[in-house]
Design a protein around this motif. Structure first.
Motif, PDB file in Angstrom:
ATOM      1  N   GLY A 172     -40.879 -85.998 164.419  1.00 12.07           N
ATOM      2  CA  GLY A 172     -39.969 -85.525 165.461  1.00 12.07           C
ATOM      3  C   GLY A 172     -39.592 -86.572 166.474  1.00 12.07           C
ATOM      4  N   THR A 173     -40.258 -87.748 166.456  1.00 13.18           N
ATOM      5  CA  THR A 173     -39.871 -88.820 167.363  1.00 13.18           C
ATOM      6  C   THR A 173     -38.413 -89.189 167.104  1.00 13.18           C
ATOM      7  OG1 THR A 173     -42.126 -89.694 167.491  1.00 13.18           O
ATOM      8  CG2 THR A 173     -40.339 -91.207 168.039  1.00 13.18           C
ATOM      9  N   ARG A 174     -37.677 -89.421 168.161  1.00 16.62           N
ATOM     10  CA  ARG A 174     -36.241 -89.650 168.006  1.00 16.62           C
ATOM     11  C   ARG A 174     -35.923 -91.036 167.459  1.00 16.62           C
ATOM     12  NH1 ARG A 174     -31.670 -88.527 172.639  1.00 16.62           N
ATOM     13  NH2 ARG A 174     -29.874 -88.502 171.231  1.00 16.62           N
ATOM     14  N   LEU A 175     -36.670 -92.053 167.876  1.00 16.61           N
ATOM     15  CA  LEU A 175     -36.390 -93.426 167.436  1.00 16.61           C
ATOM     16  C   LEU A 175     -37.681 -94.222 167.409  1.00 16.61           C
ATOM     17  CD1 LEU A 175     -34.210 -95.604 166.742  1.00 16.61           C
ATOM     18  CD2 LEU A 175     -34.151 -96.125 169.187  1.00 16.61           C
ATOM     19  N   VAL A 176     -37.954 -94.875 166.275  1.00 22.20           N
ATOM     20  CA  VAL A 176     -39.117 -95.763 166.136  1.00 22.20           C
ATOM     21  C   VAL A 176     -38.586 -97.193 166.017  1.00 22.20           C
ATOM     22  CG1 VAL A 176     -41.223 -96.240 164.849  1.00 22.20           C
ATOM     23  CG2 VAL A 176     -40.344 -93.912 164.957  1.00 22.20           C
ATOM     24  N   THR A 177     -39.249 -98.157 166.687  1.00 21.59           N
ATOM     25  CA  THR A 177     -38.667 -99.494 166.852  1.00 21.59           C
ATOM     26  C   THR A 177     -39.588-100.612 166.359  1.00 21.59           C
ATOM     27  OG1 THR A 177     -39.512 -99.655 169.118  1.00 21.59           O
ATOM     28  CG2 THR A 177     -37.311 -98.721 168.831  1.00 21.59           C
ATOM     29  N   LEU A 220     -39.565 -95.357 155.752  1.00 22.85           N
ATOM     30  CA  LEU A 220     -40.361 -95.001 156.924  1.00 22.85           C
ATOM     31  C   LEU A 220     -39.818 -93.755 157.611  1.00 22.85           C
ATOM     32  CD1 LEU A 220     -41.001 -98.594 158.337  1.00 22.85           C
ATOM     33  CD2 LEU A 220     -42.644 -97.088 157.197  1.00 22.85           C
ATOM     34  N   VAL A 221     -38.488 -93.604 157.650  1.00 25.08           N
ATOM     35  CA  VAL A 221     -37.912 -92.379 158.219  1.00 25.08           C
ATOM     36  C   VAL A 221     -38.451 -91.155 157.492  1.00 25.08           C
ATOM     37  CG1 VAL A 221     -35.780 -91.049 158.483  1.00 25.08           C
ATOM     38  CG2 VAL A 221     -35.807 -93.467 159.093  1.00 25.08           C
ATOM     39  N   ARG A 222     -38.453 -91.218 156.174  1.00 25.44           N
ATOM     40  CA  ARG A 222     -38.906 -90.069 155.385  1.00 25.44           C
ATOM     41  C   ARG A 222     -40.414 -89.860 155.510  1.00 25.44           C
ATOM     42  NH1 ARG A 222     -35.109 -92.427 151.835  1.00 25.44           N
ATOM     43  NH2 ARG A 222     -36.780 -93.523 150.740  1.00 25.44           N
ATOM     44  N   HIS A 223     -41.172 -90.960 155.428  1.00 32.68           N
ATOM     45  CA  HIS A 223     -42.632 -90.836 155.448  1.00 32.68           C
ATOM     46  C   HIS A 223     -43.131 -90.354 156.812  1.00 32.68           C
ATOM     47  CE1 HIS A 223     -46.764 -91.725 154.264  1.00 32.68           C
ATOM     48  NE2 HIS A 223     -46.917 -92.315 155.441  1.00 32.68           N
ATOM     49  N   TRP A 224     -42.577 -90.910 157.877  1.00 28.47           N
ATOM     50  CA  TRP A 224     -43.017 -90.535 159.215  1.00 28.47           C
ATOM     51  C   TRP A 224     -42.384 -89.223 159.684  1.00 28.47           C
ATOM     52  CZ3 TRP A 224     -42.138 -96.151 161.340  1.00 28.47           C
ATOM     53  CH2 TRP A 224     -43.295 -96.914 161.081  1.00 28.47           C
ATOM     54  N   ARG A 225     -41.296 -88.806 159.028  1.00 31.33           N
ATOM     55  CA  ARG A 225     -40.550 -87.606 159.417  1.00 31.33           C
ATOM     56  C   ARG A 225     -40.031 -87.717 160.859  1.00 31.33           C
ATOM     57  NH1 ARG A 225     -44.250 -82.813 158.677  1.00 31.33           N
ATOM     58  NH2 ARG A 225     -45.907 -84.353 158.951  1.00 31.33           N
ATOM     59  N   VAL A 226     -39.414 -88.869 161.134  1.00 31.27           N
ATOM     60  CA  VAL A 226     -38.806 -89.122 162.436  1.00 31.27           C
ATOM     61  C   VAL A 226     -37.290 -89.087 162.274  1.00 31.27           C
ATOM     62  CG1 VAL A 226     -40.766 -90.467 163.247  1.00 31.27           C
ATOM     63  CG2 VAL A 226     -38.874 -91.636 162.081  1.00 31.27           C
ATOM     64  N   ALA A 227     -36.585 -89.014 163.392  1.00 27.91           N
ATOM     65  CA  ALA A 227     -35.127 -88.919 163.327  1.00 27.91           C
ATOM     66  C   ALA A 227     -34.488 -90.235 162.897  1.00 27.91           C
ATOM     67  CB  ALA A 227     -34.576 -88.484 164.684  1.00 27.91           C
ATOM     68  N   ALA A 228     -35.016 -91.365 163.379  1.00 27.04           N
ATOM     69  CA  ALA A 228     -34.400 -92.658 163.069  1.00 27.04           C
ATOM     70  C   ALA A 228     -35.417 -93.768 163.239  1.00 27.04           C
ATOM     71  CB  ALA A 228     -33.194 -92.911 163.973  1.00 27.04           C
ATOM     72  N   VAL A 229     -35.211 -94.843 162.488  1.00 29.14           N
ATOM     73  CA  VAL A 229     -35.991 -96.079 162.617  1.00 29.14           C
ATOM     74  C   VAL A 229     -35.009 -97.221 162.806  1.00 29.14           C
ATOM     75  CG1 VAL A 229     -37.431 -97.754 161.390  1.00 29.14           C
ATOM     76  CG2 VAL A 229     -37.994 -95.318 161.278  1.00 29.14           C
ATOM     77  N   THR A 230     -35.248 -98.049 163.793  1.00 28.17           N
ATOM     78  CA  THR A 230     -34.457 -99.270 163.939  1.00 28.17           C
ATOM     79  C   THR A 230     -35.399-100.462 163.838  1.00 28.17           C
ATOM     80  OG1 THR A 230     -32.849-100.470 165.290  1.00 28.17           O
ATOM     81  CG2 THR A 230     -34.581 -99.303 166.469  1.00 28.17           C
ATOM     82  N   VAL A 231     -35.083-101.372 162.929  1.00 26.64           N
ATOM     83  CA  VAL A 231     -35.906-102.562 162.698  1.00 26.64           C
ATOM     84  C   VAL A 231     -35.260-103.720 163.442  1.00 26.64           C
ATOM     85  CG1 VAL A 231     -36.880-104.122 160.983  1.00 26.64           C
ATOM     86  CG2 VAL A 231     -36.580-101.692 160.440  1.00 26.64           C
ATOM     87  N   THR A 232     -35.986-104.321 164.374  1.00 23.33           N
ATOM     88  CA  THR A 232     -35.435-105.442 165.133  1.00 23.33           C
ATOM     89  C   THR A 232     -35.543-106.715 164.298  1.00 23.33           C
ATOM     90  OG1 THR A 232     -37.573-105.726 166.253  1.00 23.33           O
ATOM     91  CG2 THR A 232     -35.915-104.390 167.359  1.00 23.33           C
ATOM     92  N   LEU A 233     -34.441-107.488 164.299  1.00 20.26           N
ATOM     93  CA  LEU A 233     -34.323-108.659 163.427  1.00 20.26           C
ATOM     94  C   LEU A 233     -34.117-109.940 164.205  1.00 20.26           C
ATOM     95  CD1 LEU A 233     -31.890-107.017 160.823  1.00 20.26           C
ATOM     96  CD2 LEU A 233     -34.371-107.284 160.616  1.00 20.26           C
ATOM     97  N   ALA A 262     -39.620-109.545 173.899  1.00 19.00           N
ATOM     98  CA  ALA A 262     -38.302-109.031 173.526  1.00 19.00           C
ATOM     99  C   ALA A 262     -38.401-107.620 172.945  1.00 19.00           C
ATOM    100  CB  ALA A 262     -37.630-109.971 172.528  1.00 19.00           C
ATOM    101  N   GLY A 263     -39.459-107.343 172.188  1.00 15.79           N
ATOM    102  CA  GLY A 263     -39.631-106.006 171.634  1.00 15.79           C
ATOM    103  C   GLY A 263     -39.839-104.960 172.717  1.00 15.79           C
ATOM    104  N   ASP A 264     -40.570-105.315 173.771  1.00 18.52           N
ATOM    105  CA  ASP A 264     -40.766-104.395 174.890  1.00 18.52           C
ATOM    106  C   ASP A 264     -39.454-104.170 175.636  1.00 18.52           C
ATOM    107  OD1 ASP A 264     -43.800-104.040 174.867  1.00 18.52           O
ATOM    108  OD2 ASP A 264     -43.615-106.206 174.920  1.00 18.52           O
ATOM    109  N   ARG A 265     -38.661-105.245 175.798  1.00 18.99           N
ATOM    110  CA  ARG A 265     -37.354-105.112 176.430  1.00 18.99           C
ATOM    111  C   ARG A 265     -36.463-104.173 175.613  1.00 18.99           C
ATOM    112  NH1 ARG A 265     -34.880-104.984 181.068  1.00 18.99           N
ATOM    113  NH2 ARG A 265     -35.019-102.907 180.164  1.00 18.99           N
ATOM    114  N   PHE A 266     -36.504-104.323 174.285  1.00 15.36           N
ATOM    115  CA  PHE A 266     -35.708-103.479 173.402  1.00 15.36           C
ATOM    116  C   PHE A 266     -36.127-102.016 173.539  1.00 15.36           C
ATOM    117  CE2 PHE A 266     -34.585-101.336 169.523  1.00 15.36           C
ATOM    118  CZ  PHE A 266     -33.381-101.897 169.135  1.00 15.36           C
ATOM    119  N   ALA A 267     -37.423-101.752 173.434  1.00 16.31           N
ATOM    120  CA  ALA A 267     -37.918-100.370 173.473  1.00 16.31           C
ATOM    121  C   ALA A 267     -37.657 -99.730 174.829  1.00 16.31           C
ATOM    122  CB  ALA A 267     -39.408-100.342 173.145  1.00 16.31           C
ATOM    123  N   ALA A 268     -37.879-100.466 175.912  1.00 11.18           N
ATOM    124  CA  ALA A 268     -37.672 -99.905 177.247  1.00 11.18           C
ATOM    125  C   ALA A 268     -36.203 -99.572 177.477  1.00 11.18           C
ATOM    126  CB  ALA A 268     -38.165-100.883 178.310  1.00 11.18           C
TER     127      ALA A 268
END
Length: 470
Positions: A172-177, A220-233, A262-268
């Motif tokens: 149910g998490t809306r976005l995993v980063t 990961l979206v399917r396995h975790w059953r979350v709304a979306a996954v965004t992979v930072t590149l 940078a990952g913390d900046r993205f997530a925040a």
């Protein structure tokens, strides 16, 4: 109030320390560099960094984390308490600390100490989570999220920033980063259909790499059953997946710099935008822009932990953290230039002025009026372009290093915070009173006029457009 939704951050805090010096020789007793003349800078780390960055955006932040009463815990409290509400959980052991030694700005070695873990939840923490409108989880596997997992199930987070030592995101998490390496490791650990599909998309080359990332994100979206996954590149931006066709969000401009934090900046940023009502795609786009600018401004190593906290109803929103950029430029002996305006319809006159302003110094910060400020100055019907669009267009210009937004009619308050060396106005102000000039003199700055491309203005462009539609 700032008009921004409050944010609750749940996760494991660290105390980060940078020892920065120069190395021009090896030690006589071992083939290792000697780092001399070290300056020390202490800052929040882990979930505390994400909370700190959200608070610097002018957002009301509550941080739930494990904290002890040792020297590191007291130091972290000193950095955080002026900017946010702290809800400490009892901790077993000492607060973790991470120390980087850098020479010529490049890491040489990292030293970790402290194995403290949050022991248990508190009634205060449970109450804060129950009342919170938006939650960001930063799970470094040190007990905070485990202690509150039952409460988080009842209120799925808007953003979950996962780490290898932490547990899986909640359904149910809306976005995993996750970062690229983290997504690959998480996908490799899956079993069944998800793992097989993710692995089948591997290969060499940029195209195959994106296919691999897309497959892993979908799995990961399917396995975790979350709304979306965004992979930072990194410099390539981020890939957003809802489980099928991915969306690639590139960076507007690639920056070379320290990627730490940078990952913390993205997530925040993403969590804050989602809390404010943005769509997931909009939140990811904003987060990519913010993280790229953060790296360009020096990353976490450029944060001024002792800087003043934003306050008051009209506290300026520092988009892309111009304060950190200015500190970095000044540390190198550079000249800071600022220019301002509404920039409602960006035209050739604006571009010429900003290009000329950038050539004066070593960085250019553009101070732009908020929508309310433009409306007061220009009247109903203005601005034509909302603030987010105006900022995005300005930041796309190569000559613009950062953008800051102010809500007053004039930018004196923002200029007092930024203290540029040079303030630039267009030549169409010649002969007019410049209220900023006297302000610049207070810290030894100078207001100057630059030639302006005659015949260009947003008002004139709008008038001509209206004539053609009659």
């Amino acid at each position: 109030m700032t008009g921004k939704a409050p944010l609750v951050v749940v996760g494991d805090a660290l105390l980060d320390r940078d020892l920065t010096g120069h190395a021009d020789r090896l030690a006589p007793d071992a083939p290792v560099p000697v780092v001399a003349d070290c300056d020390e800078r202490v800052r929040p780390g882990g979930a505390a960094l994400a909370a700190y960055l959200a608070a610097r955006d002018g957002r009301e932040v509550t941080l739930i984390t494990g904290l002890d009463d040792g020297p590191a815990g007291r130091e972290l409290r000193r950095l955080l308490e002026p900017r946010m509400t702290l809800v400490p959980l009892p901790m077993a052991g000492e607060l973790p600390q991470k120390t980087r030694v850098l020479a010529q700005g490049r890491p040489v070695v990292r030293l970790d100490r402290g194995d403290g873990r949050a022991r248990e939840a508190t009634d205060q923490a449970r109450a804060v989570l129950a009342a919170g409108r938006a939650v960001l989880v930063a799970d470094y596997g040190r007990g905070t999220v485990d202690a509150l997992r039952a409460q988080l199930v009842r209120r799925p987070p808007v953003v979950w920033d996962p780490h290898p030592r932490g547990g899986p995101p909640l359904p149910g998490t809306r976005l995993v980063t996750p970062a690229r390496s983290e997504a690959h490791a998480f996908a490799a650990g899956l079993t069944g259909e998800g793992a097989g599909e993710a692995g089948a998309r591997g290969g060499d080359g940029p195209g195959n790499e994106l296919r691999a990332v897309a497959g892993e994100a979908a799995a990961l979206v399917r396995h975790w059953r979350v709304a979306a996954v965004t992979v930072t590149l990194g410099a390539r931006g981020a890939l957003l997946s809802y489980g099928e066709h991915p969306l690639l969000v590139p960076v507007a401009a690639a920056h070379q710099g320290d990627p730490c934090g940078a990952g913390d900046r993205f997530a925040a940023t993403a969590a804050g935008l989602l809390a404010d009502g943005a769509l997931v795609e909009e939140a990811v786009e904003g987060a990519v822009t913010a993280a790229s600018a953060f790296v360009g401004a020096g990353g976490a190593g450029a944060l001024l932990g002792d800087g003043p906290a934003p306050h008051g109803p009209n506290a300026a929103h520092l988009d892309g953290d111009p304060a950190a950029l200015i500190a970095r430029v000044r540390a190198g002996g550079g000249t800071v230039v600022a220019a301002g305006g509404c920039f409602d319809l960006l035209h050739a006159g604006h571009v010429g002025l900003l290009q000329a302003a950038r050539r004066i110094g070593d960085c250019l910060v553009v101070c732009v009026n908020s929508d309310a400020s433009v409306r007061r100055r220009k009247g109903d019907g203005r601005p034509v372009n909302p603030l987010a669009d105006r900022v995005r267009v300005l930041r796309a210009l190569a000559c613009v290093d950062a953008v800051a937004v102010f809500d007053e009619n004039t930018p004196e308050r923002l200029l007092s915070a930024l203290r540029p060396d040079v303030w630039v106005k267009g030549g169409d102000y010649a002969g007019a009173d410049l209220p900023e000039a006297a302000l610049l003199e207070e810290w030894g700055g100078q207001a100057v006029l630059l030639p302006y491309l005659d015949g260009h203005s947003s008002t004139a462009l709008l008038a001509r457009a209206a004539e053609h539609t009659r």
